[in-house]
Design a protein around this motif. Structure first.
Motif, PDB file in Angstrom:
ATOM      1  N   ARG A  32      -1.221 -31.096  10.063  1.00 53.45           N
ATOM      2  CA  ARG A  32       0.088 -30.453  10.028  1.00 53.45           C
ATOM      3  C   ARG A  32      -0.037 -28.966   9.710  1.00 53.45           C
ATOM      4  NH1 ARG A  32       5.406 -32.249   6.422  1.00 53.45           N
ATOM      5  NH2 ARG A  32       6.712 -30.473   7.033  1.00 53.45           N
TER       6      ARG A  32
ATOM      7  N   ALA B 111      -6.439 -32.111  15.629  1.00 58.37           N
ATOM      8  CA  ALA B 111      -5.350 -31.170  15.862  1.00 58.37           C
ATOM      9  C   ALA B 111      -5.344 -30.659  17.299  1.00 58.37           C
ATOM     10  CB  ALA B 111      -5.457 -29.995  14.885  1.00 58.37           C
TER      11      ALA B 111
ATOM     12  N   LEU C  29      -3.422 -36.124   7.738  1.00 58.38           N
ATOM     13  CA  LEU C  29      -2.109 -35.718   8.235  1.00 58.38           C
ATOM     14  C   LEU C  29      -1.745 -34.325   7.728  1.00 58.38           C
ATOM     15  CD1 LEU C  29       0.494 -36.355   9.768  1.00 58.38           C
ATOM     16  CD2 LEU C  29       1.365 -37.464   7.692  1.00 58.38           C
ATOM     17  N   GLU C  30      -1.992 -34.095   6.431  1.00 57.55           N
ATOM     18  CA  GLU C  30      -1.690 -32.774   5.861  1.00 57.55           C
ATOM     19  C   GLU C  30      -2.560 -31.691   6.490  1.00 57.55           C
ATOM     20  OE1 GLU C  30      -0.352 -33.849   1.289  1.00 57.55           O
ATOM     21  OE2 GLU C  30      -2.484 -33.851   1.790  1.00 57.55           O
TER      22      GLU C  30
ATOM     23  N   MET D  17      -0.423 -26.846  12.873  1.00 54.96           N
ATOM     24  CA  MET D  17       0.439 -27.078  14.025  1.00 54.96           C
ATOM     25  C   MET D  17       1.111 -25.819  14.577  1.00 54.96           C
ATOM     26  SD  MET D  17       0.391 -30.222  15.241  1.00 54.96           S
ATOM     27  CE  MET D  17      -1.369 -29.891  15.181  1.00 54.96           C
TER      28      MET D  17
ATOM     29  N   ALA E 166       7.177 -30.731  12.292  1.00 54.01           N
ATOM     30  CA  ALA E 166       5.966 -30.370  11.551  1.00 54.01           C
ATOM     31  C   ALA E 166       6.029 -28.944  11.025  1.00 54.01           C
ATOM     32  CB  ALA E 166       4.738 -30.545  12.447  1.00 54.01           C
TER      33      ALA E 166
END
Length: 476
Positions: A201, A45, A197-198, A204, A414
């Motif tokens: 996200r 991230a 990915l989750e 973000m 996002a």
């Protein structure tokens, strides 16, 4: 106030960047990331966020040097590149987003005090709102006495608030447990399963929030001794603060298990340090939070008033907000700014999680102005504008601006549709200020079909947001 007294040194400009970036967000990072991911996801991230924001910082640096006549950068670049109405939306979005960010500072201060004085609760009790309101207007009248005085105070506070953060980092290095860090690295035990990915996200909008302020020197470019100082201060501030934020995020995983970090109340840095060294750690960090957030509030009060003032001076906001008092402070702009902050502070009484809402909404409102900046940088390089000077830099700047634009679009997506709609809920009625300014000047409201399309999209989004809030589809 004499012009010579208005000039800021490189150190003062860098302090504006650091003071703008180091506020509420950095003290909330352990819990925010603990809920979302482990160290590996956090590293991914920060690589995405840091890389994207670094590119944006480089765009600000290039524009400061290639367009030295444009002041209050975020707003001025949008207008220069895309016209009056997009320029207004950039100025308004940045301004109202900054106002909301100021509200998050008061919420965090009050919730910090709530850890010691229950009457403040989670920062949205009646007593908390009254105390915050008193603070808003005390700062207001201090700033009215002079921007230079406020900038000096900001420099001093910036130095003071970095001290507890560095102390936190050093202490956690001393207590670093490699086995525990390894246990947490891929996500830890006792937390819900989620794809990488989750996990990324989920962090973000928080990373956007903590990076807001990267343009602090650009906003005060008209006070810089030399234009090159603006770009230098931007990069110096970005690199220093980024290092602090990454360390504050990762080190807690080496002293506590992830579920413990995720369960802490905000400001979670206080809880982490208390778990490591005892109750005095929470007190130490809490004092740092209050000093830091008050300093950030001061810096952002200056930024809000400055953006509104410059927009009015260039005929994109009503003329009223382009006036100054005898101390060269944009007084009318400051009054409107703090009036809006006051209204949002009162509204926190009805919010279930006021801090999270204000953090995410601030990020969402700031992304549109950032996108305009990246797009303007791309436009200059693509059309070879200003590249008679140092033409060899064109391809590099084109690549940097492209990456910055892609990153900003990714962040908007996002963040989710909820915050796009809530942004429209503010952009559409905010256009009244644009109508007011255009009528003062006797100008046509919109110059192009694109302006009408953008306005229609804002109105439709606003209507959808109102319906969604009324039916419970959207919650705050």
């Amino acid at each position: 106030m004499a012009e010579s007294q208005q000039k800021f040194s490189l150190f003062s400009l860098t302090a504006m960047v650091v003071g703008s970036m180091v506020g509420a967000g950095i003290f909330s990072l352990p819990r925010t990331f603990g809920i979302a991911t482990g160290p590996f996801g956090a590293i991914v991230a920060w690589c995405i966020a840091g890389g994207g924001m670094y590119m944006l910082a480089r765009v600000f640096q290039a524009l400061a040097e290639r367009k030295p006549g444009l002041d209050a950068g975020v707003y001025a670049y949008a207008k220069e590149g895309f016209g009056d109405y997009p320029g207004f939306l950039s100025a308004f979005g940045y301004w109202i987003g900054s106002c909301i960010g100021n509200v998050s500072y008061w919420v965090l201060i009050k919730s910090t005090l709530g850890g010691f004085f229950p009457v403040f609760g989670d920062g949205n009790t009646v007593v908390a709102i009254v105390v915050a309101s008193i603070g808003i207007w005390l700062f207001h009248f201090m700033i009215l006495k002079g921007i230079q005085q406020a900038a000096l105070i900001n420099t001093v506070v910036t130095v003071a608030k970095v001290v507890p953060i560095i102390a936190f980092i050093i202490i956690l290095f001393v207590f670093f447990k490699l086995d525990l860090f390894r246990l947490n690295f891929w996500g830890g035990e006792g937390m819900p399963e989620a794809s990488l990915l989750e996990q990324v996200r989920a962090t973000m909008l928080a990373t956007v929030f903590v990076f807001i302020g990267i343009e602090g020197a650009s906003n005060y470019s008209r006070y810089a001794r030399t234009r090159t100082d603006v770009g230098t201060a931007t990069i110096m501030g970005f690199v220093g603060v980024s290092a602090l934020m990454v360390l504050v995020t990762l080190l807690p995983y080496a002293v506590l298990q992830r579920p413990e970090i995720a369960a802490m109340s905000q400001p979670s840095m206080a809880g982490v340090l208390a778990a490591v060294v005892g109750p005095w750690g929470a007190v130490f960090i809490s004092i740092g939070v209050i000093v830091s957030v008050l300093g950030a509030y001061l810096a952002w009060s200056l930024v809000c008033a400055e953006v509104l003032y410059i927009a009015a001076r260039t005929n994109d906001m009503p003329r009223l907000f382009g006036t100054e008092n005898q101390n060269k402070v944009p007084a009318a702009a400051l009054w409107l700014t703090n009036g809006i902050v006051q209204l949002f502070v009162i509204s926190t009484y009805w919010s279930r999680d006021a801090f999270a809402l204000m953090l995410n909404l601030t990020s969402a409102m700031s992304l549109i102005p950032y996108l305009f900046v990246a797009a303007f940088g791309f436009l200059l390089a693509k059309r070879r504008l200003t590249y008679d000077l140092r033409p060899e830099e064109r391809n590099r700047d084109l690549t940097i601006a492209s990456i910055a634009a892609i990153y900003t679009i990714f962040m908007i997506v996002a963040g989710g549709m909820k915050f796009v709609l809530l942004s429209a809920l503010l952009y559409a009625p905010g256009t009244i200020l644009y109508f007011w300014a255009r009528r003062e000047q006797g100008k046509q409201i919109f110059n192009t079909a694109a302006d009408w399309v953008i306005f229609a999209a804002a109105v439709i989004g606003c209507i959808v947001a109102i319906i969604a809030l009324a039916t419970g589809y959207l919650t705050i």
